[in-house]
Design an enzyme around this catalytic site. Structure first.
Site, PDB file in Angstrom:
ATOM      1  N   ASP A 139       0.814  -1.215   0.000  1.00  0.00           N
ATOM      2  CA  ASP A 139       0.000   0.000   0.000  1.00  0.00           C
ATOM      3  C   ASP A 139       0.851   1.270   0.000  1.00  0.00           C
ATOM      4  O   ASP A 139       0.652   2.157  -0.836  1.00  0.00           O
ATOM      5  CB  ASP A 139      -0.923  -0.015   1.221  1.00  0.00           C
ATOM      6  CG  ASP A 139      -1.819   1.197   1.298  1.00  0.00           C
ATOM      7  OD1 ASP A 139      -3.009   1.071   0.985  1.00  0.00           O
ATOM      8  OD2 ASP A 139      -1.335   2.280   1.694  1.00  0.00           O
ATOM      9  N   ILE A 167      -5.487   2.259   0.091  1.00  0.00           N
ATOM     10  CA  ILE A 167      -5.434   1.708  -1.265  1.00  0.00           C
ATOM     11  C   ILE A 167      -5.724   0.210  -1.241  1.00  0.00           C
ATOM     12  O   ILE A 167      -6.426  -0.319  -2.111  1.00  0.00           O
ATOM     13  CB  ILE A 167      -4.080   2.019  -1.924  1.00  0.00           C
ATOM     14  CG1 ILE A 167      -3.957   3.532  -2.172  1.00  0.00           C
ATOM     15  CG2 ILE A 167      -3.928   1.265  -3.242  1.00  0.00           C
ATOM     16  CD1 ILE A 167      -2.614   3.967  -2.694  1.00  0.00           C
ATOM     17  N   ASP A 168      -5.206  -0.493  -0.254  1.00  0.00           N
ATOM     18  CA  ASP A 168      -5.524  -1.915  -0.108  1.00  0.00           C
ATOM     19  C   ASP A 168      -7.031  -2.116   0.024  1.00  0.00           C
ATOM     20  O   ASP A 168      -7.630  -2.953  -0.658  1.00  0.00           O
ATOM     21  CB  ASP A 168      -4.835  -2.486   1.133  1.00  0.00           C
ATOM     22  CG  ASP A 168      -3.443  -3.022   0.841  1.00  0.00           C
ATOM     23  OD1 ASP A 168      -3.215  -3.532  -0.273  1.00  0.00           O
ATOM     24  OD2 ASP A 168      -2.575  -2.936   1.733  1.00  0.00           O
ATOM     25  N   TYR A 169      -7.643  -1.371   0.928  1.00  0.00           N
ATOM     26  CA  TYR A 169      -9.073  -1.546   1.150  1.00  0.00           C
ATOM     27  C   TYR A 169      -9.888  -1.124  -0.069  1.00  0.00           C
ATOM     28  O   TYR A 169     -10.862  -1.796  -0.440  1.00  0.00           O
ATOM     29  CB  TYR A 169      -9.515  -0.762   2.390  1.00  0.00           C
ATOM     30  CG  TYR A 169      -9.063  -1.392   3.680  1.00  0.00           C
ATOM     31  CD1 TYR A 169      -9.460  -2.689   4.013  1.00  0.00           C
ATOM     32  CD2 TYR A 169      -8.232  -0.728   4.568  1.00  0.00           C
ATOM     33  CE1 TYR A 169      -9.048  -3.288   5.186  1.00  0.00           C
ATOM     34  CE2 TYR A 169      -7.806  -1.314   5.747  1.00  0.00           C
ATOM     35  CZ  TYR A 169      -8.215  -2.598   6.052  1.00  0.00           C
ATOM     36  OH  TYR A 169      -7.796  -3.189   7.207  1.00  0.00           O
ATOM     37  N   GLY A 172      -9.732  -3.808  -2.621  1.00  0.00           N
ATOM     38  CA  GLY A 172     -10.641  -4.892  -2.274  1.00  0.00           C
ATOM     39  C   GLY A 172     -12.076  -4.579  -2.649  1.00  0.00           C
ATOM     40  O   GLY A 172     -12.795  -5.421  -3.202  1.00  0.00           O
TER      41      GLY A 172
END
Length: 396
Positions: A139, A167-169, A172
């Site tokens: 991220d 950014i990860d979330y 997803g």
């Protein structure tokens, strides 16, 4: 999503969070993990005692409502079992570095032969094509590359990353949206779909208005600190007696309501500030007036006063402050769950929307490593003796 089976090979955050959205909506998610090791996130988090059990908080956050199946994909038998699971699945998700999944014998073309109607979702840092596709990233690396860090912070502080792995979330969520959309397509056409979801793509599109302004108008963003995106002098951060107030009085209606609420109707009669154009030309002076006003009361007092006047404003809160409020309990961002012998509840995220006024949250605690291997393989026809042999050979 009830009746939908998802075979999930992802680890850490973006991929598991995508599968978590599907699991909360009722999909059966089979989380495939390496025997004895599991998801890399299992021993990560702020409670060492949970890390030691392979149930770290980083893992718990996005793995409720799933089944854990251990398979050694480096063994021929483990790979064959996985293919049998794929043959009866609706969705296959992986987040290996591009090229790795093909070397495992699980490319899109191979999986499509096994299951012609599969939704195959690949999640990676930079996508499945392009000169950067083979690079690894996390991220904060993507934050640095995407340009967002050079718009965050100030000229004095220099670039600053966002304080959460957003950014990860977001990746997803992007992947979950793509998967649900693709399921409609496969059911309409009867043909498999390959989804290519990238962290960099997601991060760029989280800045959509900046991209359009730069590419179309030649505008170049600069670090703006706590200033509002609108650049209005009556928006952004203001110091109060006890903290910061974030304010958004952008249009004439909001600005008029602001001036009346703070008992400064005289500002509206001043030629320097009687319309948006004049306020922009005399922004420094207007800002100085507002700074003096807001330093006379507490942030929460201003928030309540301005909210009553219809002016968007909020005290800058800490995480514990916002979670302690009645509104957070009403919206139920997280759900408290009892978990085995752990004395405290675990608090797991719900979906980011309500359906028919109901919050959709986890109902089954995250599984221990391999907790569902036996039951899932029994469904495939494996006997107890088969399972003992597979365990001895470290296939499961």
């Amino acid at each position: 999503m009830a009746g939908t089976r998802v075979v999930d090979l992802t680890q850490v955050l973006a991929g598991p969070y995508a599968a978590y959205q599907l699991a909360l909506m009722g999909a059966e998610v089979l989380k495939i993990e390496p025997p004895g090791v599991g998801d890399w996130s299992r021993d990560k988090g702020h409670l060492p005692e949970l890390n030691a059990e392979g149930m770290g908080l980083t893992y718990l956050t996005q793995n409720a409502n799933k089944k854990s199946v251990t398979l050694n994909l480096k063994s021929a038998e483990g790979l064959e079992i996985l293919k049998r699971l794929i043959s009866d699945a609706d969705v296959f998700i992986e987040n290996f570095r591009p090229g790795t999944i093909s070397r495992l014998g699980l490319s899109f073309d191979t999986v499509r032969e096994i299951n012609p109607k599969i939704v195959y979702c690949s999640i990676s840092a930079f996508g499945q094509d392009g000169e950067m596709s083979s690079r690894p990233a996390y991220d904060h690396v993507i934050q640095g590359m995407s340009g967002i860090m050079k718009t965050t912070g100030t000229l004095d502080t220099g670039p600053q990353k966002v304080g959460a792995p957003y950014i990860d979330y977001a990746t997803g969520l992007n992947a979950a949206f793509a998967i649900v959309s693709a399921l409609h397509e496969t059911r309409r056409t009867g043909e498999a779909v390959h989804l290519d979801v990238a962290m960099l793509d997601t991060s760029m599109l989280l800045m959509a208005s900046l991209l359009t302004s730069h590419l179309t108008g030649g505008w170049m963003p600069v670090p703006s600190g706590n200033e509002a995106w609108s650049q209005s002098p009556s928006s952004g951060a203001f110091e109060t007696v006890d903290g910061l107030l974030m304010l958004a009085a952008n249009n004439d209606r909001q600005f008029n309501a602001l001036c009346i609420a703070v008992n400064r109707g005289d500002i509206l009669e001043d030629r320097r500030w009687n319309d948006a154009a004049n306020r922009a030309c005399n922004a420094k002076e207007l800002r100085a007036e507002l700074v003096g006003i807001f330093k006379t009361r507490s942030a929460i007092e201003w928030e309540k006063l301005l909210a009553a006047a219809g002016v968007p404003a909020a005290k800058v809160r800490s995480l514990d402050e916002v979670l302690a409020e009645d509104h957070a309990r009403t919206r139920e961002f997280v759900r408290a769950m009892k978990w085995l012998h752990h004395p405290e509840d675990i608090h797991l995220p719900t979906l980011g929307f309500k359906a028919n006024r109901q919050v959709i949250g986890p109902t089954v605690v995250p599984p221990r490593l391999g907790a569902d291997t036996s039951s899932v393989l029994h469904e495939l026809g494996f006997s107890d003796e088969d399972l003992r042999r597979l365990a001895e050979n470290v296939v499961i």
